[in-house]
Design a protein around this motif. Structure first.
Motif, mmCIF file in Angstrom:
data_model
loop_
_atom_site.group_PDB
_atom_site.id
_atom_site.type_symbol
_atom_site.label_atom_id
_atom_site.label_comp_id
_atom_site.label_asym_id
_atom_site.label_seq_id
_atom_site.Cartn_x
_atom_site.Cartn_y
_atom_site.Cartn_z
ATOM 1 N N MET A 1 0.841 -1.191 0.000
ATOM 2 C CA MET A 1 0.000 0.000 0.000
ATOM 3 C C MET A 1 0.879 1.245 0.000
ATOM 4 S SD MET A 1 -2.831 -0.992 2.886
ATOM 5 C CE MET A 1 -3.267 -2.725 3.085
ATOM 6 N N GLU A 2 0.445 2.232 -0.761
ATOM 7 C CA GLU A 2 1.150 3.497 -0.743
ATOM 8 C C GLU A 2 0.779 4.279 0.521
ATOM 9 O OE1 GLU A 2 0.671 5.758 -4.256
ATOM 10 O OE2 GLU A 2 1.363 4.166 -5.592
ATOM 11 N N LYS A 3 1.596 5.259 0.841
ATOM 12 C CA LYS A 3 1.358 6.093 2.009
ATOM 13 C C LYS A 3 1.035 7.518 1.580
ATOM 14 C CE LYS A 3 2.410 3.111 5.356
ATOM 15 N NZ LYS A 3 2.611 1.899 4.565
ATOM 16 N N ILE A 4 0.169 8.172 2.341
ATOM 17 C CA ILE A 4 -0.041 9.598 2.159
ATOM 18 C C ILE A 4 0.361 10.275 3.465
ATOM 19 C CG2 ILE A 4 -1.924 9.218 0.518
ATOM 20 C CD1 ILE A 4 -3.848 10.186 2.703
ATOM 21 N N ILE A 5 0.830 11.498 3.359
ATOM 22 C CA ILE A 5 1.360 12.208 4.511
ATOM 23 C C ILE A 5 0.330 13.201 5.051
ATOM 24 C CG2 ILE A 5 3.170 13.714 5.390
ATOM 25 C CD1 ILE A 5 4.099 10.897 4.658
ATOM 26 N N VAL A 6 0.052 13.082 6.331
ATOM 27 C CA VAL A 6 -0.814 14.030 7.031
ATOM 28 C C VAL A 6 0.060 14.824 7.996
ATOM 29 C CG1 VAL A 6 -2.738 14.280 8.644
ATOM 30 C CG2 VAL A 6 -2.846 12.559 6.832
ATOM 31 N N GLN A 7 -0.039 16.135 7.926
ATOM 32 C CA GLN A 7 0.749 16.987 8.812
ATOM 33 C C GLN A 7 0.130 17.025 10.204
ATOM 34 O OE1 GLN A 7 3.671 18.268 7.838
ATOM 35 N NE2 GLN A 7 3.371 17.430 5.776
ATOM 36 N N GLY A 8 0.961 16.915 11.235
ATOM 37 C CA GLY A 8 0.465 16.963 12.597
ATOM 38 C C GLY A 8 1.444 17.661 13.522
ATOM 39 N N ILE A 17 2.702 12.334 9.550
ATOM 40 C CA ILE A 17 2.049 11.070 9.875
ATOM 41 C C ILE A 17 1.826 10.318 8.566
ATOM 42 C CG2 ILE A 17 0.081 9.975 10.999
ATOM 43 C CD1 ILE A 17 -0.358 12.670 12.485
ATOM 44 N N ALA A 18 2.552 9.229 8.387
ATOM 45 C CA ALA A 18 2.476 8.459 7.137
ATOM 46 C C ALA A 18 1.362 7.427 7.247
ATOM 47 C CB ALA A 18 3.811 7.785 6.848
ATOM 48 N N CYS A 19 0.262 7.662 6.539
ATOM 49 C CA CYS A 19 -0.924 6.797 6.610
ATOM 50 C C CYS A 19 -1.032 5.958 5.337
ATOM 51 C CB CYS A 19 -2.185 7.646 6.740
ATOM 52 S SG CYS A 19 -2.164 8.846 8.087
ATOM 53 N N SER A 20 -1.343 4.690 5.481
ATOM 54 C CA SER A 20 -1.602 3.869 4.301
ATOM 55 C C SER A 20 -2.833 4.401 3.588
ATOM 56 C CB SER A 20 -1.797 2.401 4.684
ATOM 57 O OG SER A 20 -2.826 2.261 5.640
ATOM 58 N N ASN A 21 -2.837 4.292 2.249
ATOM 59 C CA ASN A 21 -3.956 4.867 1.498
ATOM 60 C C ASN A 21 -5.204 3.981 1.508
ATOM 61 O OD1 ASN A 21 -3.005 2.875 -0.228
ATOM 62 N ND2 ASN A 21 -2.958 4.184 -2.043
ATOM 63 N N LEU A 22 -5.114 2.817 2.123
ATOM 64 C CA LEU A 22 -6.304 2.016 2.435
ATOM 65 C C LEU A 22 -6.482 2.067 3.948
ATOM 66 C CD1 LEU A 22 -6.030 -1.189 0.198
ATOM 67 C CD2 LEU A 22 -7.435 0.853 -0.176
ATOM 68 N N VAL A 23 -7.608 2.585 4.382
ATOM 69 C CA VAL A 23 -7.888 2.771 5.801
ATOM 70 C C VAL A 23 -8.879 1.696 6.248
ATOM 71 C CG1 VAL A 23 -8.765 4.371 7.537
ATOM 72 C CG2 VAL A 23 -7.558 5.253 5.517
ATOM 73 N N MET A 24 -8.523 0.972 7.283
ATOM 74 C CA MET A 24 -9.432 -0.070 7.769
ATOM 75 C C MET A 24 -10.621 0.569 8.472
ATOM 76 S SD MET A 24 -10.436 -3.172 8.200
ATOM 77 C CE MET A 24 -9.102 -4.309 7.810
ATOM 78 N N GLY A 25 -11.760 0.516 7.839
ATOM 79 C CA GLY A 25 -12.982 1.038 8.438
ATOM 80 C C GLY A 25 -13.472 0.084 9.508
ATOM 81 N N ALA A 26 -13.663 0.604 10.690
ATOM 82 C CA ALA A 26 -14.004 -0.247 11.827
ATOM 83 C C ALA A 26 -15.378 0.105 12.366
ATOM 84 C CB ALA A 26 -12.942 -0.115 12.915
ATOM 85 N N GLY A 27 -16.356 0.148 11.487
ATOM 86 C CA GLY A 27 -17.697 0.512 11.901
ATOM 87 C C GLY A 27 -18.412 -0.601 12.631
ATOM 88 N N ASP A 28 -19.195 -1.393 11.947
ATOM 89 C CA ASP A 28 -20.048 -2.375 12.605
ATOM 90 C C ASP A 28 -19.464 -3.780 12.670
ATOM 91 O OD1 ASP A 28 -22.025 -0.581 13.209
ATOM 92 O OD2 ASP A 28 -23.086 -0.862 11.326
ATOM 93 N N PHE A 29 -18.416 -4.067 11.878
ATOM 94 C CA PHE A 29 -17.986 -5.460 11.854
ATOM 95 C C PHE A 29 -17.144 -5.834 13.087
ATOM 96 C CE2 PHE A 29 -13.759 -4.252 10.418
ATOM 97 C CZ PHE A 29 -12.961 -5.325 10.780
ATOM 98 N N LEU A 30 -16.626 -4.821 13.796
ATOM 99 C CA LEU A 30 -15.841 -5.127 14.991
ATOM 100 C C LEU A 30 -16.773 -5.411 16.168
ATOM 101 C CD1 LEU A 30 -12.889 -2.601 14.826
ATOM 102 C CD2 LEU A 30 -12.866 -5.043 14.345
ATOM 103 N N ARG A 31 -16.777 -6.625 16.591
ATOM 104 C CA ARG A 31 -17.633 -7.032 17.701
ATOM 105 C C ARG A 31 -16.753 -7.327 18.910
ATOM 106 N NH1 ARG A 31 -19.174 -9.093 12.662
ATOM 107 N NH2 ARG A 31 -21.235 -8.375 12.073
ATOM 108 N N ALA A 32 -16.843 -6.481 19.916
ATOM 109 C CA ALA A 32 -15.909 -6.533 21.044
ATOM 110 C C ALA A 32 -15.906 -7.883 21.750
ATOM 111 C CB ALA A 32 -16.234 -5.436 22.042
ATOM 112 N N ASP A 33 -17.033 -8.592 21.673
ATOM 113 C CA ASP A 33 -17.112 -9.867 22.375
ATOM 114 C C ASP A 33 -16.720 -11.035 21.475
ATOM 115 O OD1 ASP A 33 -19.237 -9.638 20.678
ATOM 116 O OD2 ASP A 33 -20.746 -10.403 22.073
ATOM 117 N N ASN A 34 -16.177 -10.740 20.301
ATOM 118 C CA ASN A 34 -15.813 -11.820 19.381
ATOM 119 C C ASN A 34 -14.565 -11.443 18.596
ATOM 120 O OD1 ASN A 34 -15.732 -14.074 17.793
ATOM 121 N ND2 ASN A 34 -17.556 -13.583 16.583
ATOM 122 N N MET A 35 -13.441 -11.322 19.282
ATOM 123 C CA MET A 35 -12.196 -10.983 18.601
ATOM 124 C C MET A 35 -11.690 -12.132 17.748
ATOM 125 S SD MET A 35 -11.556 -7.879 18.921
ATOM 126 C CE MET A 35 -9.904 -7.865 18.233
#
Length: 317
Positions: A1-8, A17-35
């Protein structure tokens, strides 16, 4: 994955801050009781070069799951967290929460839930035009000064308010915006997918091209519009019909299929490559729930599109 730079800023010093250009969206699929379910996907994303997770206090168990995962793996220093605040509470969804008090509260709760003392990126989930930008930017700046946030951004703000907020920050010696997070995809929306959400229009795109400010797109794959699961004849999914069904989008889908055939990939991969191939820094929030979906997105990030192909896909040529 390529990186994009965010100034901080960290400890009073400018950082990149070097961020991968694919961001793992952690909306509803993360279930705290089922890691057992979520853990392997997070591990694989991390192993494939991803390093940034998009979450929010509003996303049910998401922050708790990420905090649990980071603690178990001992990898906090290698992970970039983008969380969000300012979202109305579920019990009073019509009551805005874009205030200095709400910003401080949301960050405090998020840090506790994530089991960390800072997040790299923080964005406001919504806007409230009734609140002056000065109050908002002062509050965001204070969080950076306190070291709880390294970079600030906005999500679902209209362009004039974004410009006003950033100009206030610059003119008052405050922390400026480091990123913007609207909806942006090859398929254009007929109406907001969710209430008070904002999609990047031509004016916003032009502004990003002019400023070079990174854009983090949510719903970057348009709810799976290019997956092949939908057709003109099938109108059973009311939301998809209302948001994405249009002659222009069906033509974009047709062109994505043509280009995918030429490049030996799938239309949905072409649609993701479109988001990542812009004339300014872009990252796409993805939400894979299994290894196959994650691999598809990673392969899409490796597809090279020419400017002519980008324009053609978007019906500009």
């Amino acid at each position: 994955m390529e990186k994009i730079i965010v100034q901080g800023r960290k400890n009073g010093k400018q950082i990149e801050i070097a961020c991968s250009n694919l961001v793992m969206g952690a909306g509803d699929f993360l279930r705290a009781d089922n890691m057992d379910f979520a853990g392997p996907i997070l591990d694989q994303y991390f192993e494939m070069g991803g390093n940034i997770f998009d979450t929010a206090r509003h996303y049910r168990h998401s922050e708790k799951a990420i905090g649990t995962w980071m603690k178990a793996r001992g990898n906090r220093d290698s992970v970039i967290i983008q969380t969000k605040g300012g979202h109305p509470v579920r019990e009073a969804s019509d009551v805005p929460r874009v205030t200095a008090e709400a910003i401080h509260e949301d960050i405090s709760v998020s840090l506790d839930t994530l089991q960390t003392d800072h997040v790299e990126l923080f964005a406001l989930h919504r806007d409230n035009p009734e609140v002056e930008v000065g109050e908002i930017m002062e509050a965001m700046h204070q969080e950076v000064e306190d070291g709880r946030v390294y970079a600030i951004g906005l999500s679902n703000w209209e362009l004039p308010r974004i410009i006003e907020a950033n100009e206030y920050a610059v003119s008052h010696g405050l922390t400026p915006l480091s990123f913007n997070s609207p909806n942006f995809s090859l398929a254009k929306v007929n109406r907001p997918r969710w209430e008070n959400c904002v999609s990047a229009n031509e004016a916003m795109i032009n502004w990003h091209e002019k400023t070079g400010l990174p854009l983090f797109s949510w719903s970057s794959q348009a709810g799976g519009f290019f997956s092949g699961r939908f057709s003109k004849e099938d109108r059973s999914d009311t939301e998809m019909v209302e948001v994405y069904y249009s002659e222009a989008n069906w033509e974009r889908f047709s062109r994505a299929k043509q280009l995918a055939k030429q490049k030996g990939c799938t239309p949905i991969q072409i649609s993701l490559a479109y988001v990542l191939t812009q004339s300014f820094p872009t990252a796409a929030v993805i939400g894979p729930e299994n290894a196959a979906e994650l691999k598809s997105s990673v392969l899409a990030a490796e597809i090279t599109l020419t400017q002519a192909e980008v324009d053609w896909l978007d019906l500009k040529a």
